[in-house]
Design an enzyme around this catalytic site. Structure first.
Site, short mmCIF file in Angstrom:
data_model
loop_
_atom_site.label_atom_id
_atom_site.label_comp_id
_atom_site.label_asym_id
_atom_site.label_seq_id
_atom_site.Cartn_x
_atom_site.Cartn_y
_atom_site.Cartn_z
N CYS A 48 46.81 -22.33 -25.29
CA CYS A 48 47.95 -23.02 -24.66
C CYS A 48 48.56 -22.13 -23.57
O CYS A 48 47.89 -21.86 -22.57
CB CYS A 48 48.98 -23.41 -25.72
SG CYS A 48 50.10 -24.68 -25.13
N HIS A 105 45.62 -26.88 -29.15
CA HIS A 105 45.87 -25.96 -30.25
C HIS A 105 44.77 -26.06 -31.31
O HIS A 105 44.84 -26.94 -32.16
CB HIS A 105 47.24 -26.25 -30.89
CG HIS A 105 48.39 -25.83 -30.06
ND1 HIS A 105 48.96 -24.58 -30.15
CD2 HIS A 105 49.08 -26.48 -29.09
CE1 HIS A 105 49.95 -24.49 -29.29
NE2 HIS A 105 50.05 -25.63 -28.63
N GLU A 114 44.31 -24.25 -33.74
CA GLU A 114 44.84 -23.92 -35.07
C GLU A 114 45.54 -25.13 -35.68
O GLU A 114 45.62 -25.28 -36.89
CB GLU A 114 45.82 -22.75 -34.98
CG GLU A 114 47.22 -23.09 -34.46
CD GLU A 114 47.27 -23.31 -32.96
OE1 GLU A 114 46.22 -23.23 -32.31
OE2 GLU A 114 48.36 -23.59 -32.43
#
Ligand code: ADP
Ligand code: ADP
Ligand code: MG
Ligand code: MG
Lengths: 1062, 351
Positions: free
Chosen positions: B246, B330, B332
């Site tokens: 990001c 993202h 994650e």
């Protein structure tokens, strides 16, 4: 994409039945649209003539033929397609497809199965294989074992301990499945199951766990997304089709949501689905423990719901993926962004099942892991309370929401909570009113406290009103946000509904129009898929359309109102558009094509109540409503809409009322001296008996208020009449009972037509095979009539013309006649499309609804001559019953409708069309052995000659007591079987169980409500052991004749267009 | 208590107050995720913002306690609520979940963050969609506050750790440049057997030993942090594996000589489709950013690894001959779909 594919066969799901309803008309139609876009030639096989998918403008070719291996194989030989779609016609199509594959038929003709490979389907359908597959990627499933024998079943159940869940491979709607709490229950269930399946599944009972579903899409490049997740309000143990379902899930945390999503994607990738599928989970309410319950590797009821809930056209996309596309190559029609994405909802959706259990004698009202509901509705809103109350009203069962209803709960609160039935939700409400706690209710229902609390919120408002709290503007708004209708508030606040409406007008309290756009507003949307909510400050859709026709849809499918009205609505909408005007639909049934957002210029997925349609009308300011397409629900709104100055297109309301109102109508018939069955509305039993004796028995009894059981009955004696009036009905000045003379051995005929300013533009007369006394919805229809006097038809034509003229009809209408020795009497007249409009339109290849719509839009139509005698084909429409799923219900037909669907087939003559139609609704052909109980002496005599015919052709005939003696006396060889109650061998039930009987003919002894247990047991056994059953004498006679005249070779493989006269 | 949402364009929305009874201001942004308000509110990328959720029913499953001792088990994305205010349509008056320790309302009170409910968040979203994120304030009981523009602040200063923190163990060590990192980024590295040293963005790392670098996500306009490029350039010259996520991705791009710009339609959802330019496979990703790397400006030596299927914008970079990777989305996640965890595996492969 795969350009080798030039021609594709699509298998439909045949008649609508419990567990397989309109959703497959929707998915099939979408598939056809998707393939046409690719320039692929589409061939549809589906005998359900009332569907949209069998319309002339969709598939290139339609075969109104049974979806069975024999027929489909012949069609494949004839059409030589490159590919076949198996996953758009429910379990019917899937099972047929698997059989075609196993028999090597697809291979032989080099036909490719598009989309999900057969091996994958197999792995999901065969529970044993399925569990192995899950083991390979260590995904959890209920401890379970697939067994092939009763012994094996008992042993395993012993191991895991009772209660256990029993289920059946290759079944849908949880057919035959259920919880077995004891060994006895298991034995009983299992032995029944083994009579029609070779494999059942015994598994760990997870009742009370959360039931969660995901709709998953995967392409051949292994791209995979979950389009929608859904949570069942009723926890595991109640079939998803019987549960109240919300989308998206409400009580799952992000962790749980993503965990189940991730597992779903892993499972589907490992299985190798190409297209759309559905995965069901059990989720422990107290931990992250889960189990995979099943995967449906095909379009399903849930996928239709998910498409409507999200706006993502699952079936359409699935068809494209079947053609070889990748998700990333397709686009989302609503936002024109990529189709590879997961819709985001900014509203909540509630689906509710619609049951019609009251319509069946002896049926159990309990609900469980097997489906009994006949339809469903979907409500959209911005909080659960609002949405749930909308859904309840949409059901059209008379419930006004959660509160302000007549008493629905018949048994004690405790019982109706812990033993789920179709009335449980209202028991929850009663419990709150009685002051029981959320905890207490939870203990008994296992419904998540979040949902219970929200239900309590609604009840609390009612209690506040009950305590006399003043309904000021802010309280009014609060109540509206909680989904209260003006009517509910009127009842609870001791006011008139119109007063509440005026209060809202003054306070400026109106719902907002919100748009469903699949992306929660992140991108602008192109389509007008709309709903109303009181949780909003602005309208997404502000257009006014003075040229618009607002068409009211049919609401939930139920007994008596089904896909046939959806066909009418869709055709009407199409015609409105073609004539350059704006078409707007209001409907609330997620199974339909009419709620497909691109069928109309705007779609309101909304209630069909006066309050709601008025709000929409006021926002749009349209030309007017079209009420004559959606069946009885819209029709019933006519008077009220008109009285409030809302414009109605078509026949004037005063005339609709004159047709609907029994006394007005009857007075009119008298003026026109048109005959009708003698009738009278009576307010006490004494005068009822007197009238019955004056006109003579039998009489047809229609109480206006029904306590229990059937609303209509036929009484043959004072005794029966008294019994019925006392037991079933409440007769008073307030609730008069209508008694009419019942005409025995009379023919019944349907007159379907369109009139313009009272002049008939086109018409069709269909004849019933059954004599009057079998509800027109359960009757076998024949077009053109085969056994009706020319004179009778002439009288019907003349009489109908008079009625049309007198009611200045503009649009479609239907009149039902009974005819006896060339005298015709009018039973009823509906100034709207009827159940048989698709049937006559398609049989005669003249679209009555398109014509009717043009009339309604005031486009001058010329009368159309339909040369009945030039037709070279005969069409037969046959009913589909769902008794198999209604444990205990008596499968005998009568004046109350009990079929759930219908099919129609064409043939070069009546016999051919008739046999085809029967095969389409599950009859096995050829028939080699028949069990006959021929009923009363009269009917024995009547049947004799036709029994002789089949006996002479070598049919093996079994018969019960009286019938056997009678046949023997007329030297017709037969084997006598003992009545069930005699418990002597050879017994009927034993023979049925052992599959020694191909067909059961059981003519009820009389019209009496409480049938002889013996007959009931036989009929029930036939249904439970999947043996075709006939309970009507005329049908039996026609069938016997047909059997003697028709052999397999005579069943021609001809498509609809090969019959149609141009 | 009544509350009012006021936008800098003059629009205002009436609602009900919940959480802490104090007025607040910040940048109003929306997210279309249907679940995961706990994770969202604790995401440092929301620092200084007033977060509005398009999903109308919020708070249903309550809020789980943060598990701070073991980051791989953490149920929050940082140790506190980062957003300055919370805007919802329908705040659930009950929370029902086995893992819930408090109601959303209690949590916001505890954290001193105000919320406003009863807002037509769809109407609000349409405004923000068309005019981009804008400043706004939540006024409780009419108590006034000034507009606050978080982008004028050095947001990473506020969102990042103040001193180095170590996580997990392993023979290889990953240096995590913290611009306002989410716990689950660290958790994903630790789970793959690395030791992680999380340091403030401006920390002098010369004395540290490490084998690879993560440039974390974080709030704000990358252009404001151009001063980071010299540091990042130095890292690149070390030729060690680098993963940017990001904001980290955008800073990497700027360092490489690419340009960033403000998107007309920011990506603020869990259902953003991206396609992997190498495999041709598409993935659903979770995103929250208003700026993007200009594809045309990507210098030679770099490949546009991922691209967005909706608007074609760049979603990741891949260095041709150095072990440097980055993603705009993202990987994650939390909240969001967990389909792109393989990005961390790729990072591990680079060692
Ligand atoms: N192990 C189980 N314990 C309790 N209920 C179950 C179990 N398995 C299934 N059910 C219930 O039975 C219903 C029907 O089972 P399912 O496998 O979905 O069959 P179908 O193919 O008819 O959908 C489910 O919706 C669920 O509510
Ligand atoms: N007077 C009558 N004599 C014989 N059969 C009748 C008579 N009236 C009605 N029926 C039978 O009952 C069925 C239902 O009656 P109908 O008035 O059409 O009720 P519905 O409004 O449910 O269609 C008819 O289809 C017909 O078979
Ligand atoms: Mg199921
Ligand atoms: Mg009728």
């Amino acid at each position: 994409m795969d350009n080798k594919i030039k021609k594709v066969v699509i298998l439909g799901s045949a008649a609508i039945k419990i567990g397989e309803a309109g959703e497959f008309d929707y998915s099939g139609s979408q598939a056809i649209k998707a393939l046409k876009e690719e320039g692929v030639k589409t061939i549809l096989i589906n005998p359900n003539i009332a569907t949209i998918q069998t319309s002339d403008y969709l598939a290139d070719r339609v075969y109104l033929l049974p979806v069975t291996v024999d027929f489909v194989e012949k069609i494949l030989e004839k059409e030589k397609p490159d590919g076949i779609l198996l996953s758009f016609g429910g379990q019917t199509a899937l099972n047929c497809g698997l059989e075609l594959y196993d028999k090597g038929i697809l291979k032989k003709h080099g036909i490719q199965v598009l989309g999900t490979p057969v091996e994958t389907i197999r792995n999901t359908e065969d529970r044993k294989k399925f569990n192995q597959v899950l083991d390979e990627i260590n995904v959890d499933y209920p401890k379970s074992k697939a067994v092939g024998s009763l012994e094996a079943a008992e042993t395993f159940a012993g191991e895991i301990g009772y209660p256990v869940m029993m289920r059946i491979a290759y079944a849908l709607g949880g057919l035959g499945s259920g919880v077995c709490r004891t060994k006895e229950q298991l034995v009983e269930r299992a032995s029944k199951a083994f009579s029609y399946t070779s494999q059942i599944l015994i598994e760990e009972w997870l009742g009370g766990w959360k039931e969660i579903e995901y709709e998953i899409v995967r392409d051949k490049y292994d791209n995979c997304i979950t389009v929608c997740n859904m949570e069942n309000v009723d926890p595991l143990g109640i079939h998803t089709g019987e549960s109240i379902v919300v989308a998206p899930s409400q009580t799952l945390s992000n962790r749980e949501y993503q965990k189940l999503r991730g597992i779903g994607i892993r499972v589907i990738r490992h299985l190798g689905v190409v297209g759309e599928c559905n995965i069901q989970y059990a989720l422990d309410p107290f931990s992250e423990e889960y189990r995979v319950i099943e995967v449906n590797a095909r379009l399903s009821r849930s996928s239709a719901l998910a498409s409507k809930a999200t706006g993502y056209p699952l079936a359409f996309i699935a068809a494209k993926l079947g053609m070889g596309y990748g998700l990333h190559e397709l686009s989302n029609a609503i936002t024109e962004t990529s189709a590879f994405f997961e819709p985001s909802l900014d509203y909540i959706v509630v689906k509710m099942p619609r049951w019609d259990l009251k319509k069946f004698r002896n049926v159990s009202r309990r609900i469980g892991s097997a489906m009994k509901s006949v339809g469903e509705v979907m409500a959209i809103g911005r909080n659960f309370e609002e949405t749930l109350q909308k859904a309840i009203r949409m059901l059209g069962t008379g419930a006004r929401g959660l509160v302000a209803n007549e008493k629905f709960v018949t048994s004690s609160i405790e019982d109706s909570l812990s033993k789920p039935s179709d009335e449980r939700l209202f028991a929850v409400v009663d419990a709150f009113i009685e002051g029981y706690s959320i905890e207490w209710i939870y203990e008994r229902t296992r419904i998540d406290k979040w949902f219970l609390h929200k239900i309590k919120n609604v009840v609390d408002i009612a209690l506040r009103l009950g305590q006399g709290e003043n309904l000021d503007d802010s309280f009014l708004l609060e109540a509206k946000k909680m989904g209260y209708s003006d009517e509910q508030l009127a009842i609870l606040g001791y006011k008139e509904e119109e007063e509440i409406y005026n209060m809202r007008l003054k306070a400026g309290i109106h719902p907002s129009i919100k748009r469903i756009d699949t992306v929660a507003g992140e991108y602008p949307a192109k389509t007008n898929y709309l709903y109303l909510t009181y949780e909003g400050i602005e309208d997404d859709y502000t257009e006014k359309h003075p040229d618009a026709a607002i068409i009211l849809g049919g609401g939930p499918y139920r007994i008596g109102s089904s896909v046939e009205f959806d066909w009418c609505c869709v055709i009407a909408g199409k015609t409105v558009r073609e004539s350059g005007k704006t078409s707007i639909m209001i409907n609330c049934n997620p199974e339909t094509v009419s709620t497909d957002y691109d069928e109309f210029d705007a779609l309101f997925f909304e209630e069909l109540t006066f309050e709601t349609v008025r709000e929409i009308y006021n926002k749009i300011d349209p030309a007017g409503f079209i009420l004559s397409m959606g069946g009885q629900i819209p029709n019933n709104l006519a008077v009220r809409l008109d009285a409030n100055g809302l414009r109605i297109l078509g026949t004037k309301t005063e005339y609709i009322d004159r047709a609907e109102n029994r006394s007005l109508f009857s007075a009119m018939l008298d003026d026109l001296n048109i005959m009708q069955p003698e009738w009278k509305a009576l307010t006490d039993t004494k005068s009822a008996l007197k009238f019955a004796n004056d006109v003579g028995y039998p009489v047809l009894v229609r109480p206006s208020y029904v306590l229990s059981g059937a609303a209509m009955a036929v009484a043959t004696s004072d005794l029966e009449l008294k019994a019925f009036l006392l037991a079933a009905a409440d007769v008073s000045n307030e609730y008069p009972v209508v008694i009419s003379k019942f005409y025995e051995n009379a023919k019944e005929l349907e007159f379907d037509a369109v009139a313009q300013d009272g002049e008939i533009i086109c018409y069709a007369i269909s004849e019933h095979v059954e004599n009057a006394g079998t509800h027109s919805g359960d009757a076998t229809l024949v077009l053109p009539p085969q056994r009706t006097y020319f004179e009778t038809e002439r009288q019907i034509r003349i009489t109908s013309a008079k009625i049309a003229k007198n009611l200045k009809i503009n649009g479609p209408f239907n009149i039902q006649y009974i005819a006896k020795n060339n005298e015709v009497r009018v039973i009823e007249c509906n100034l709207r499309a009827s159940r048989s409009f698709p049937f006559v339109s398609k049989t005669l290849n003249k679209n009555f609804i398109a014509i009717a719509t043009k009339v309604i839009l005031r486009e001058k139509q010329k009368p159309i001559r339909i040369p009945m005698y030039d037709y070279e084909h005969v069409a037969v429409k046959a009913p589909q019953f769902s008794f198999t799923r209604l444990r205990g219900a008596d499968p005998a037909t009568g004046v109350e409708m009990s079929s759930t669907g219908e099919v129609a087939c064409l043939g070069d003559n009546f016999h051919e069309a008739f046999i085809k139609a029967l095969i389409s609704v599950g009859f096995k052909f050829p028939v080699t052995s028949i069990l006959i109980s021929s009923g009363p002496t009269a009917s024995k005599a009547e049947l004799l000659s036709s029994i002789k015919v089949i006996s002479d052709m070598g049919m093996i005939i079994f018969a019960t007591g009286g019938t056997s003696d009678f046949l023997t006396a007329h030297d017709i060889p037969n084997l006598k079987l003992n009545w069930p109650l005699d418990e002597e061998k050879p017994g009927v039930v034993e023979y049925l169980k052992e599959g020694k009987i191909d067909l059961v003919v059981n003519i009820p002894k009389n019209y009496n409500e409480d049938e002889l247990t013996n007959d009931y047991t036989i009929r029930r056994a036939a249904v439970d052991y999947a043996v075709p059953l006939i309970t009507n004498r005329q049908v039996a006679m026609r069938l016997f004749e047909a059997l003697s005249k028709i052999s397999k070779e005579d069943l021609k493989i001809k498509s609809w267009d090969e019959y149609s006269v141009k | 208590m009544n509350a009012k949402l006021v936008l800098e364009n003059g629009m205002s929305f009436e609602g009900k107050a919940f959480g802490a009874p104090v007025s607040t201001s910040g940048e109003v942004v929306f997210n279309t995720a249907m679940v995961g308000y706990t994770e969202a509110l604790t995401d440092p990328s929301y620092y200084g913002q007033l977060l509005s959720l398009t999903y109308p029913l919020i708070g249903n499953y309550g809020v789980p306690n943060e598990i701070s001792d073991d980051i791989t088990k953490s149920k929050w994305e940082s140790s506190r609520i980062q957003a300055f205010g919370f805007i919802v349509s329908n705040l659930s008056d009950i929370h029902s979940h086995w893992d819930s320790d408090m109601s959303l309302d209690e949590w916001l009170k505890k954290e001193g963050i105000p919320g406003i409910s009863g807002i037509d968040t769809r109407a609000l979203t349409k405004v923000l969609r068309d005019s981009g994120a804008m400043l706004g304030k939540i006024l409780i009981n009419g108590q006034e506050v000034d507009f606050y523009d978080p982008n004028k602040d050095l947001l990473i200063e506020k969102a990042a750790v103040k001193a180095p923190v170590e996580h997990g163990k392993g023979d290889k060590t990953v240096l995590l440049m913290d611009f306002g990192c989410r716990n689950s980024i660290i958790a994903n590295i630790v789970r793959r057997g690395f030791k992680v040293i999380q340091v403030p963005y401006n920390y002098d790392c010369s004395h540290l030993k490490y084998d690879g670098i993560i440039l974390s996500s974080g709030p704000g306009d990358p252009a404001r942090y151009s001063f980071m490029t010299s540091k990042i350039k130095a890292f690149m010259e070390e030729k060690k594996p680098i993963l940017g996520i990001c904001l980290g991705h955008q800073l990497l791009a700027l360092t490489a000589g690419a340009k960033t710009y403000k998107l007309t339609h920011g990506h603020r959802s869990q259902n953003q489709p991206v396609i992997d330019r190498f495999s041709g496979r598409a993935y659903v990703t979770s995103q929250n950013h208003g700026f993007a790397v200009d594809k045309k400006s990507i210098p030679t030596g770099w490949i546009s690894w991922f691209e967005n299927l909706n608007d074609g914008t760049n979603e990741g970079l891949w260095h041709k001959n150095l072990p440097i990777r980055s993603t705009q989305f993202h990987p994650e996640t939390m909240p969001g779909p967990v389909d792109t965890g393989f990005v961390f595996d790729e990072f591990k492969r680079c060692f």
